[in-house]
Write an enzyme that holds these catalytic residues in place. Structure first.
Site, PDB file in Angstrom:
ATOM      1  N   LYS A  14       0.804  -1.224   0.000  1.00  0.00           N
ATOM      2  CA  LYS A  14       0.000   0.000   0.000  1.00  0.00           C
ATOM      3  C   LYS A  14       0.838   1.276   0.000  1.00  0.00           C
ATOM      4  O   LYS A  14       0.605   2.166  -0.804  1.00  0.00           O
ATOM      5  CB  LYS A  14      -0.848   0.030   1.270  1.00  0.00           C
ATOM      6  CG  LYS A  14      -2.306  -0.076   1.071  1.00  0.00           C
ATOM      7  CD  LYS A  14      -3.066   0.009   2.405  1.00  0.00           C
ATOM      8  CE  LYS A  14      -2.444  -0.756   3.538  1.00  0.00           C
ATOM      9  NZ  LYS A  14      -2.115   0.001   4.723  1.00  0.00           N
ATOM     10  N   ARG A  89      -9.894   2.965   8.462  1.00  0.00           N
ATOM     11  CA  ARG A  89      -9.695   1.555   8.784  1.00  0.00           C
ATOM     12  C   ARG A  89     -10.843   0.993   9.599  1.00  0.00           C
ATOM     13  O   ARG A  89     -10.858  -0.214   9.865  1.00  0.00           O
ATOM     14  CB  ARG A  89      -8.430   1.399   9.611  1.00  0.00           C
ATOM     15  CG  ARG A  89      -7.187   0.969   8.832  1.00  0.00           C
ATOM     16  CD  ARG A  89      -5.996   1.193   9.752  1.00  0.00           C
ATOM     17  NE  ARG A  89      -4.888   0.328   9.555  1.00  0.00           N
ATOM     18  CZ  ARG A  89      -3.717   0.717   9.038  1.00  0.00           C
ATOM     19  NH1 ARG A  89      -3.566   1.936   8.578  1.00  0.00           N
ATOM     20  NH2 ARG A  89      -2.720  -0.115   8.980  1.00  0.00           N
ATOM     21  N   ARG A 128      10.481  -7.366   5.900  1.00  0.00           N
ATOM     22  CA  ARG A 128      10.618  -5.945   6.213  1.00  0.00           C
ATOM     23  C   ARG A 128      11.087  -5.734   7.656  1.00  0.00           C
ATOM     24  O   ARG A 128      11.835  -4.804   7.950  1.00  0.00           O
ATOM     25  CB  ARG A 128       9.284  -5.216   6.005  1.00  0.00           C
ATOM     26  CG  ARG A 128       9.382  -3.731   6.303  1.00  0.00           C
ATOM     27  CD  ARG A 128       8.105  -2.998   5.964  1.00  0.00           C
ATOM     28  NE  ARG A 128       7.044  -3.287   6.908  1.00  0.00           N
ATOM     29  CZ  ARG A 128       5.813  -2.782   6.802  1.00  0.00           C
ATOM     30  NH1 ARG A 128       5.502  -2.033   5.780  1.00  0.00           N
ATOM     31  NH2 ARG A 128       4.907  -3.074   7.707  1.00  0.00           N
ATOM     32  N   ARG A 134      11.239  -2.653  12.124  1.00  0.00           N
ATOM     33  CA  ARG A 134      10.010  -2.059  12.669  1.00  0.00           C
ATOM     34  C   ARG A 134       9.522  -2.840  13.883  1.00  0.00           C
ATOM     35  O   ARG A 134       9.360  -4.057  13.831  1.00  0.00           O
ATOM     36  CB  ARG A 134       8.919  -2.017  11.597  1.00  0.00           C
ATOM     37  CG  ARG A 134       9.038  -0.787  10.726  1.00  0.00           C
ATOM     38  CD  ARG A 134       7.983  -0.718   9.657  1.00  0.00           C
ATOM     39  NE  ARG A 134       6.628  -0.883  10.141  1.00  0.00           N
ATOM     40  CZ  ARG A 134       5.566  -0.453   9.473  1.00  0.00           C
ATOM     41  NH1 ARG A 134       5.715   0.196   8.344  1.00  0.00           N
ATOM     42  NH2 ARG A 134       4.358  -0.675   9.934  1.00  0.00           N
ATOM     43  N   ARG A 145      -2.231  -7.970  13.438  1.00  0.00           N
ATOM     44  CA  ARG A 145      -2.617  -6.888  12.514  1.00  0.00           C
ATOM     45  C   ARG A 145      -3.451  -7.442  11.358  1.00  0.00           C
ATOM     46  O   ARG A 145      -4.405  -6.808  10.906  1.00  0.00           O
ATOM     47  CB  ARG A 145      -1.369  -6.172  11.982  1.00  0.00           C
ATOM     48  CG  ARG A 145      -0.664  -5.356  13.050  1.00  0.00           C
ATOM     49  CD  ARG A 145       0.669  -4.845  12.566  1.00  0.00           C
ATOM     50  NE  ARG A 145       0.536  -3.833  11.536  1.00  0.00           N
ATOM     51  CZ  ARG A 145       1.425  -3.616  10.573  1.00  0.00           C
ATOM     52  NH1 ARG A 145       2.507  -4.356  10.494  1.00  0.00           N
ATOM     53  NH2 ARG A 145       1.222  -2.673   9.690  1.00  0.00           N
TER      54      ARG A 145
END
Ligand code: AMP
Length: 209
Positions: A14, A89, A128, A134, A145
């Site tokens: 995204k 969201r 990632r 992160r 998530r």
């Protein structure tokens, strides 16, 4: 004047596609995740409040999230359109966005749904986590998530679908190819990049946010 929204599960690419589309259409990409991360980094009160939710893979409360979007969309660069990435969201955020746009006499032009296989996006997010470090990218948090997306955010596609706004795009594959698919899908709806912009202005990126 292009007002677009990008919806897809975490890891569907995204953020990468949002930045490219925004560039192509000459509008700002508004990412609530980026705004929260910038505030965490700068140690603001908003950042402090958002961090615990983000680290746990929870959604930041609607009141806080709606307030930052309200402020951001009032900035002058968003007056000619925008591309929302990661907002709304929840159904309550949809209602707030509807109110915000209606007060300006505007509405969304299209909602792009990025479709991606759940196993593939988990694999991307774990990569990632290693590449970018992160804190919200541990496997447990990632699974949470994903579940939250299915429970809270996927239903928004029904809301926007009922308004005839949703266009589905396969998000797997080469970054350039996915961008081309999105542009083609939008063109089918009569949404085209401004004449003075060209697809060549789109940069390349490996990020999957
Ligand atoms: P993202 O980069 O879009 O995946 O966002 C990172 C994190 O920021 C999410 O996991 C949430 O904790 C928070 N966040 C971003 N956008 C929203 C939103 N619209 N509503 C609630 N929380 C959000």
């Amino acid at each position: 004047m292009t007002r677009l929204l990008l919806i897809g599960p975490p890891g569907s690419g995204k953020g990468t596609q949002a930045a490219r589309l925004a560039e192509t259409f000459g509008v700002p990409a508004v990412s609530t995740g980026d705004i929260f991360r910038a505030n965490v980094k700068n140690g603001t009160a908003l950042g402090l409040e958002a961090k615990s939710y983000m680290d746990a893979g929870e959604y930041v409360p609607d009141s806080l999230t709606n307030a930052i979007v309200h402020d951001r969309l009032q900035e002058v660069d968003a007056s000619g359109g925008f591309l929302l990435d990661g907002y709304p969201r929840t159904a309550e955020q949809v209602a707030e966005l509807d109110r915000l746009l209606a007060s300006d006499g505007t509405s969304l032009d299209a909602v792009v749904q990025l479709v991606a296989d759940p196993d593939e996006v988990v694999r991307r997010l774990l990569k990632r986590a290693v590449d970018q470090g992160r804190a919200d990218d541990t496997e447990e948090v990632i699974r949470h998530r994903m579940a939250l997306y299915e429970e809270q955010t996927a239903p928004l596609l029904d809301i926007y679908g009922a308004r005839g706004l949703v266009t589905k795009v396969d998000a797997l594959g080469d970054v350039d190819e996915v961008t081309s698919r999105i542009l083609a899908a939008l063109a089918e709806r009569g949404i085209r990049e401004p004449a003075n912009k060209s697809a060549e202005s789109v940069g390349s990126s490996e990020s999957v946010a």
